[in-house]
Design a protein around this motif. Sequence first.
Motif, PDB file in Angstrom:
ATOM      1  N   GLU A 121     129.859  38.230  34.084  1.00  0.00           N
ATOM      2  CA  GLU A 121     129.266  37.361  35.153  1.00  0.00           C
ATOM      3  C   GLU A 121     128.100  36.760  34.798  1.00  0.00           C
ATOM      4  OE1 GLU A 121     130.115  40.208  35.506  1.00  0.00           O
ATOM      5  OE2 GLU A 121     131.854  40.650  36.825  1.00  0.00           O
ATOM      6  N   ASN A 122     127.703  35.547  35.480  1.00  0.00           N
ATOM      7  CA  ASN A 122     126.674  34.714  35.246  1.00  0.00           C
ATOM      8  C   ASN A 122     126.169  34.275  33.673  1.00  0.00           C
ATOM      9  OD1 ASN A 122     126.172  34.870  38.123  1.00  0.00           O
ATOM     10  ND2 ASN A 122     125.406  36.915  37.837  1.00  0.00           N
ATOM     11  N   ASN A 123     127.416  34.105  32.976  1.00  0.00           N
ATOM     12  CA  ASN A 123     127.356  33.748  31.480  1.00  0.00           C
ATOM     13  C   ASN A 123     126.683  34.887  30.888  1.00  0.00           C
ATOM     14  OD1 ASN A 123     127.482  31.555  29.602  1.00  0.00           O
ATOM     15  ND2 ASN A 123     125.210  31.642  29.546  1.00  0.00           N
ATOM     16  N   GLY A 124     126.726  36.075  31.116  1.00  0.00           N
ATOM     17  CA  GLY A 124     126.462  37.303  30.467  1.00  0.00           C
ATOM     18  C   GLY A 124     127.368  37.466  29.154  1.00  0.00           C
ATOM     19  N   GLN A 125     126.912  37.943  28.034  1.00  0.00           N
ATOM     20  CA  GLN A 125     127.644  38.157  26.630  1.00  0.00           C
ATOM     21  C   GLN A 125     127.030  39.399  26.116  1.00  0.00           C
ATOM     22  OE1 GLN A 125     128.117  34.486  24.376  1.00  0.00           O
ATOM     23  NE2 GLN A 125     126.511  33.693  25.859  1.00  0.00           N
ATOM     24  N   MET A 126     127.959  40.102  25.815  1.00  0.00           N
ATOM     25  CA  MET A 126     127.644  41.401  25.128  1.00  0.00           C
ATOM     26  C   MET A 126     128.769  41.857  23.992  1.00  0.00           C
ATOM     27  SD  MET A 126     128.877  44.485  27.905  1.00  0.00           S
ATOM     28  CE  MET A 126     127.898  43.972  29.188  1.00  0.00           C
ATOM     29  N   ALA A 127     128.154  42.815  23.035  1.00  0.00           N
ATOM     30  CA  ALA A 127     129.032  43.032  21.944  1.00  0.00           C
ATOM     31  C   ALA A 127     128.400  44.267  21.334  1.00  0.00           C
ATOM     32  CB  ALA A 127     128.774  42.114  20.609  1.00  0.00           C
ATOM     33  N   ALA A 128     129.355  45.118  20.462  1.00  0.00           N
ATOM     34  CA  ALA A 128     129.046  46.428  20.102  1.00  0.00           C
ATOM     35  C   ALA A 128     129.831  46.541  18.812  1.00  0.00           C
ATOM     36  CB  ALA A 128     129.146  47.518  20.837  1.00  0.00           C
ATOM     37  N   ALA A 129     129.309  47.482  17.679  1.00  0.00           N
ATOM     38  CA  ALA A 129     130.004  47.623  16.593  1.00  0.00           C
ATOM     39  C   ALA A 129     131.085  48.519  16.892  1.00  0.00           C
ATOM     40  CB  ALA A 129     128.992  48.319  15.417  1.00  0.00           C
ATOM     41  N   LEU A 163     118.831  42.026  24.478  1.00  0.00           N
ATOM     42  CA  LEU A 163     118.420  43.447  24.534  1.00  0.00           C
ATOM     43  C   LEU A 163     119.448  44.441  23.613  1.00  0.00           C
ATOM     44  CD1 LEU A 163     117.082  45.668  25.973  1.00  0.00           C
ATOM     45  CD2 LEU A 163     118.881  46.031  27.845  1.00  0.00           C
ATOM     46  N   ARG A 164     118.942  44.692  22.523  1.00  0.00           N
ATOM     47  CA  ARG A 164     119.700  45.731  21.527  1.00  0.00           C
ATOM     48  C   ARG A 164     119.343  47.086  21.684  1.00  0.00           C
ATOM     49  NH1 ARG A 164     121.091  42.004  17.035  1.00  0.00           N
ATOM     50  NH2 ARG A 164     122.270  43.795  16.552  1.00  0.00           N
ATOM     51  N   ALA A 165     120.096  47.907  21.012  1.00  0.00           N
ATOM     52  CA  ALA A 165     119.849  49.227  21.133  1.00  0.00           C
ATOM     53  C   ALA A 165     120.827  50.110  20.072  1.00  0.00           C
ATOM     54  CB  ALA A 165     120.501  50.092  22.400  1.00  0.00           C
ATOM     55  N   ARG A 166     120.296  50.957  19.434  1.00  0.00           N
ATOM     56  CA  ARG A 166     121.199  51.831  18.340  1.00  0.00           C
ATOM     57  C   ARG A 166     122.414  52.421  19.153  1.00  0.00           C
ATOM     58  NH1 ARG A 166     121.284  56.852  16.299  1.00  0.00           N
ATOM     59  NH2 ARG A 166     119.420  57.482  17.622  1.00  0.00           N
ATOM     60  N   GLN A 167     122.148  52.953  20.375  1.00  0.00           N
ATOM     61  CA  GLN A 167     123.230  53.599  21.149  1.00  0.00           C
ATOM     62  C   GLN A 167     122.690  53.677  22.407  1.00  0.00           C
ATOM     63  OE1 GLN A 167     123.598  58.302  21.389  1.00  0.00           O
ATOM     64  NE2 GLN A 167     125.068  57.689  19.607  1.00  0.00           N
ATOM     65  N   VAL A 168     123.944  53.193  23.300  1.00  0.00           N
ATOM     66  CA  VAL A 168     123.884  53.174  24.642  1.00  0.00           C
ATOM     67  C   VAL A 168     124.983  54.289  25.088  1.00  0.00           C
ATOM     68  CG1 VAL A 168     124.339  51.934  26.602  1.00  0.00           C
ATOM     69  CG2 VAL A 168     123.120  50.974  24.573  1.00  0.00           C
ATOM     70  N   ILE A 169     124.770  54.914  26.010  1.00  0.00           N
ATOM     71  CA  ILE A 169     125.648  56.167  26.735  1.00  0.00           C
ATOM     72  C   ILE A 169     125.490  55.966  28.193  1.00  0.00           C
ATOM     73  CG2 ILE A 169     126.290  58.679  27.014  1.00  0.00           C
ATOM     74  CD1 ILE A 169     124.697  58.991  24.275  1.00  0.00           C
ATOM     75  N   ARG A 180     119.221  54.646  23.222  1.00  0.00           N
ATOM     76  CA  ARG A 180     118.331  55.069  22.010  1.00  0.00           C
ATOM     77  C   ARG A 180     118.119  53.942  21.095  1.00  0.00           C
ATOM     78  NH1 ARG A 180     118.325  60.803  21.464  1.00  0.00           N
ATOM     79  NH2 ARG A 180     120.078  61.828  22.718  1.00  0.00           N
ATOM     80  N   ASP A 181     116.684  54.005  20.841  1.00  0.00           N
ATOM     81  CA  ASP A 181     115.937  53.027  20.064  1.00  0.00           C
ATOM     82  C   ASP A 181     116.367  51.408  20.770  1.00  0.00           C
ATOM     83  OD1 ASP A 181     115.080  54.674  18.065  1.00  0.00           O
ATOM     84  OD2 ASP A 181     117.100  54.735  17.113  1.00  0.00           O
ATOM     85  N   ALA A 182     115.766  51.342  21.791  1.00  0.00           N
ATOM     86  CA  ALA A 182     115.936  50.291  22.616  1.00  0.00           C
ATOM     87  C   ALA A 182     115.022  49.346  22.227  1.00  0.00           C
ATOM     88  CB  ALA A 182     116.132  50.328  24.238  1.00  0.00           C
ATOM     89  N   ARG A 183     115.377  47.830  21.889  1.00  0.00           N
ATOM     90  CA  ARG A 183     114.251  47.127  21.793  1.00  0.00           C
ATOM     91  C   ARG A 183     114.746  45.818  22.470  1.00  0.00           C
ATOM     92  NH1 ARG A 183     117.518  47.849  17.213  1.00  0.00           N
ATOM     93  NH2 ARG A 183     118.029  46.090  16.159  1.00  0.00           N
ATOM     94  N   PHE A 184     113.617  44.880  23.112  1.00  0.00           N
ATOM     95  CA  PHE A 184     113.785  43.674  23.391  1.00  0.00           C
ATOM     96  C   PHE A 184     113.530  42.626  22.527  1.00  0.00           C
ATOM     97  CE2 PHE A 184     112.499  40.010  26.377  1.00  0.00           C
ATOM     98  CZ  PHE A 184     113.632  39.752  26.996  1.00  0.00           C
ATOM     99  N   GLU A 185     114.190  41.665  22.241  1.00  0.00           N
ATOM    100  CA  GLU A 185     114.025  40.623  21.424  1.00  0.00           C
ATOM    101  C   GLU A 185     113.773  39.310  21.766  1.00  0.00           C
ATOM    102  OE1 GLU A 185     117.153  40.785  18.665  1.00  0.00           O
ATOM    103  OE2 GLU A 185     116.615  42.597  17.603  1.00  0.00           O
TER     104      GLU A 185
END
Length: 727
Positions: A121-129, A163-169, A180-185
């Motif tokens: 929604e609202n042009n949000g985009q997400m991706a993950a390995a 917004l990136r993260a090595r792991q999201v649970i 875990r290891d969250a960073r804002f770019e």
Amino acid sequence: MASQFSRLAAVLMSSSVLALSPAALAQAPEADDAPVYLEADRLEDLGNGAGFLATGHVRARQSGRTLYADELEYHPELNRIIARGNVVIHGQGPYPQYADEVELDSEMSAGLALGFATMLENNGQMAAAAAIRQSNGGMQLEDAYYTACQLCEDGEAEPTWRLRARQVIQDPDEQMIYYRDARFEVMGVPVLYSPVFAHPDPSAERHSGLLFPGFSVSSRLGFSYQQPYYWAISPSQDITLAPRVMTNVNPLLFTEYRKRFWSGEMAFEGSITHEAEIDSDGDRYGDETWRWHLFGGGQWDINPDWRWGFGIQRASDDLHLRRYDFSEIDRDRGAPIEGGNRRLVSQVYVEGRTRNSYGSLIAADYQSLRENEDDETIPTIAPMFNYERVFNAPGAWGRVKLGGNAVMLERRLGTDYARASVTADWRARWVSASGIVVEPFAYARSDTYSFNDLPATHAESEDSFSRQLALAGTEFSWPFYRAGETVDWIIEPVISAVIASDDPEADRVYNEDSISLDLDESLLFEADRAAGFDLWEPGQRVSYGMRTTAQWGESALASLFLGQSYRLDGDPVFSAGSGLYEDESDYIVAGSIEIAGFEAELQTRLDAMDGDINRVDVGFGYTSDRFTGQISYMEVSDDDGTRSDQREARANFEVRLTDRWSAIGSTVRDLDRDYSRLTTAGFRYADECTELDIVYQREDELIALLGPSESIQIRITLFTLGGMSPD
């Protein structure tokens, strides 16, 4: 973010349950009893019951859900489904989901999606390995990111933020998301990092947690940091606690509380600190004490037509709100009386409205924030009643409005006032065959007054009396329309005649509700031109004017009005600065023009005797692809000395420097005192996912010892995530 991945996995597990034959359908458990349809360029039996392989433009459909892939494997003995290559799934939500490969287990309670992405929604985009669906319904995302910014197809340009993260649970039991290891770019550069981070699941309706912080820098408060915390107390109430730390003064706590009821709601906001008084430089003086403010209100339905409610606006002292950069004007909470003009109002009311009636009962008390104004001289409304009902007259005889109005004003120091009035108002509208519009009207009123503690200029300290008033008149207008080859014209002459009874008790009325009047186009033809009930305009008068409108092109429009009022009989009742003091009123000139992005508006009063300008309001504006700006000028000259002359200029602009950066600014200039009340200047960045304002602000107005102040304010809004700004 993880909740959206959870939805994706649910889609993968439901819409990918495919059977290639009736035998296979019997072997595989189905999440849906609807038939499954499979299309592919080739279908291969792997032999020995190993399963089937569909390749080439694979499309599987079931109950409105569709899965596309380059190839699909189905292993009935293993009860496992694998889709590979350009996997796209439609039908479960409003947006498709994409993956390189999808694999589901036999019970379809756990699964894996590799190299996937989705729109939200609202042009949000997400991706993950990788997106792993766990047996308890939770999600584990590896090397994931989320953004609401557009992504380049070639992947060379970085989004504005991500917004990136090595792991999201995602924990469905706790309705929390852990990072875990969250960073804002920003533009691909990490600017904020946290080894661990957590927030409520967006799929949860409400959840307690930290909100975006706020930052600002000012000469008065120094550097300010405010960290809000949201506490969801229950499904129907919540509270936000926002402590603010400042380098120049003691900390302050801001709080907002909200609660809903089955028939209404209420909300409060306030602040509290223990501090001395401070000047514009942040220097303390005087004793430290508790300083606070409280704004709030509530409203409840009695039935579909009637409601009751209350409002409260209070501050510990006259400067607390300005000292800590809070607005002195409370938000609109639906209460009938508004504060403003450096006055706070607390009230309780009952109000009802139907198709043809309106009623209210209000009690209110004021607190002044003005210098040299004593609260004891400001009246308490205890209470004020008003009721009006409209009736349609038979035939074409218009409408009749009957009403009642009563008010009691009590002062701790000054005159107590009480009035009760009943009114009858009739108006009709007739249009002749030639287009002449005739609007006759009549008005009658009976007032009863009672005064206590009158000023010493009166013979007695108390007075009570009644009076009966009436007027009648007619308004004539005759609009002419002429269509031209390039310009269409509408010309409408208007004339109104009124005869009103005398007011035998005019000298005994203590004027409370008609202190100020400023003649303009809308007031010129009013039957009763007083703002309230206390003043009555007697005698005979005529008002006349001409409205002209021209239209051309697709949207060009120009209008001009000229008008005046002439008193044939009766004494003046309005002040000299109103424009209605002399027998010949001020000339009213009003005009506007809109053409090709340019617009201008003029409202002015000209003295009928010498042509001097008694009031002028003029404004200009222009809008184009690169520039938006408005400038206005206001001047008021008062001949009776009840208020000082005023000259004020306002301007604001926004200039687009690039496609995303703009320069912005505004000012309010007091020309008589030769200073700017408020000036702002800065830059604005805006794209499809971000708004950023960096603004310098200076306030020069001197109020007590709270003199000029300067500040730099940063306002950031990240679409879909939230924003931060100073209060």
